[in-house]
Design an enzyme around this catalytic site. Sequence first.
Site, PDB file in Angstrom:
ATOM      1  N   LYS A 165       0.144  27.383  20.955  1.00 40.55           N
ATOM      2  CA  LYS A 165       0.333  28.651  20.232  1.00 40.55           C
ATOM      3  C   LYS A 165       1.789  29.107  20.318  1.00 40.55           C
ATOM      4  CE  LYS A 165      -0.578  32.240  17.840  1.00 40.55           C
ATOM      5  NZ  LYS A 165      -0.659  31.997  16.368  1.00 40.55           N
TER       6      LYS A 165
HETATM    7  C1  AGP Z   1       2.151  28.040  12.738  1.00 40.06           C
HETATM    8  O1  AGP Z   1       0.788  28.011  12.348  1.00 40.06           O
HETATM    9  C2  AGP Z   1       2.382  27.312  14.023  1.00 40.06           C
HETATM   10  N1  AGP Z   1       1.550  27.798  15.050  1.00 40.06           N
HETATM   11  C3  AGP Z   1       3.856  27.232  14.388  1.00 40.06           C
HETATM   12  O2  AGP Z   1       4.541  26.642  13.297  1.00 40.06           O
HETATM   13  C4  AGP Z   1       4.551  28.591  14.686  1.00 40.06           C
HETATM   14  O3  AGP Z   1       4.692  29.334  13.497  1.00 40.06           O
HETATM   15  C5  AGP Z   1       5.964  28.282  15.237  1.00 40.06           C
HETATM   16  O4  AGP Z   1       5.818  27.570  16.450  1.00 40.06           O
HETATM   17  C6  AGP Z   1       6.784  29.557  15.469  1.00 40.06           C
HETATM   18  O5  AGP Z   1       6.134  30.368  16.414  1.00 40.06           O
HETATM   19  P1  AGP Z   1       6.661  31.880  16.613  1.00 40.06           P
HETATM   20  O6  AGP Z   1       6.441  32.595  15.304  1.00 40.06           O
HETATM   21  O7  AGP Z   1       5.814  32.422  17.722  1.00 40.06           O
HETATM   22  O8  AGP Z   1       8.118  31.796  16.957  1.00 40.06           O
END
Ligand code: AGP
Length: 412
Positions: free
Chosen positions: A407
């Site tokens: 996440k």
């Molecule tokens: C999106 O569904 C993913 N979980 C991943 O691309 C995420 O958006 C990315 O790791 C950025 O996370 P953040 O918005 O918490 O910085």
Amino acid sequence: VINFEDKLLVHKNSNPIIIGKNSDEFIISSDNNIIQELCDEFVVLDDDDFCLIDSELSFSYLNKVLKKTLKKNVNIKEIKTTTFMESEILEQKNLKNIFFDENLKNIYELVNKIKNCNKKIILSAAGTSFHACLFFHYKLLEYGILSQVILASEFENYLDIIDDDFLIIVFSQSGETGDLIRPLKILSQNCVEIVSVLNNRNSSIEYLSKSCVFLNCGEEISVASTKAFGFQIFIIEVISDLLKYNSLKKISKRINFISDNFEVEVDKIFKKVDEIIFNYDIDKVFFIGRNSLFPIALEGALKLKEVSYMHSEGFAGGELKHGSLALVDTKTLVFCLDNNSDILSNAIEIKTRGGIIIGLGTIQSTEFDDFIKTDDLIFMIIALQIIGLKYSLSLGLSPDKPRNLAKSVTVR
Ligand code: AGP
């Protein structure tokens, strides 16, 4: 954390550490949401902070003041569904929450900064948040501002040319993305101005930023980011309307339209997507969009691939003919965002090569093999999220915990 006698010695190095306290216990966690949920007071440690916790529940060696936890003023209605991803998609009904907890003041502050700072603007994020940055880039263009969009994982390549003549705006749902924290630490030491658009409060990125705007969409559990993206896009549209019209009239009408029609529209989308995913025998899925719908197409592709593991790609509609069109065959399903003449001509190129075209937008077209009606950009985004969710469930997968993914990506 070192445990000796009846004490705990805590040292913060790079990963986030928040210590929470309630009447009879301490909780040490990297997850701010847990602390806000379970504790009455908390403190966020900075790099190289030491803290000694003893059995009388007292801190020492820590010259910080305990803060009261932010009890949930943003009451997200708990929606009972089979997956967090589905309930979080449905929580995008609560867009008005972006104005709660003095956040409208934060938004106005950012708008005035963009209007008056005369600085070069750099936008940076990772994954889904990067797609929000790219959408912001197109919306700033409408106001005559050219910004530079940089992938967080590539940001360190630009540090030597960034000085206080730049305004850095970053997007992060978690506020803990390692690819962003590393360059931001260097930039904040060089007194470069950083504004962050975050969901989680008391995150590492918040403490590296001069000011913040919050999504207020409530905790996002599913690894696949959905409501955070919808709220990011909506906040960008609020900023864009304030820049262009200096008014929230249009936005307020949209909030009411979305809220008043939410259940009916989303129910229709669920039914249509159910039909589509069982209607075609395919082995790859493309999403095409132009202008500010290009980043939305990229997000549709990321959502589908991360929860269904299917080959899925997003394209700027006009880019297909420069190579990727070679991939198109009769097992290619293409979601075409909007139906203006340019994107329709791209869709026709695909159709003549055997591809199946599903349109999304307000108006059907005879070129489409099928059509998902979406009368607002937020409903189009929700439709793309439901496509990912439904394909994942149809394949017996768990969209909340996709393989290989986390996440919050705190590593390089
Ligand atoms: C999106 O569904 C993913 N979980 C991943 O691309 C995420 O958006 C990315 O790791 C950025 O996370 P953040 O918005 O918490 O910085």
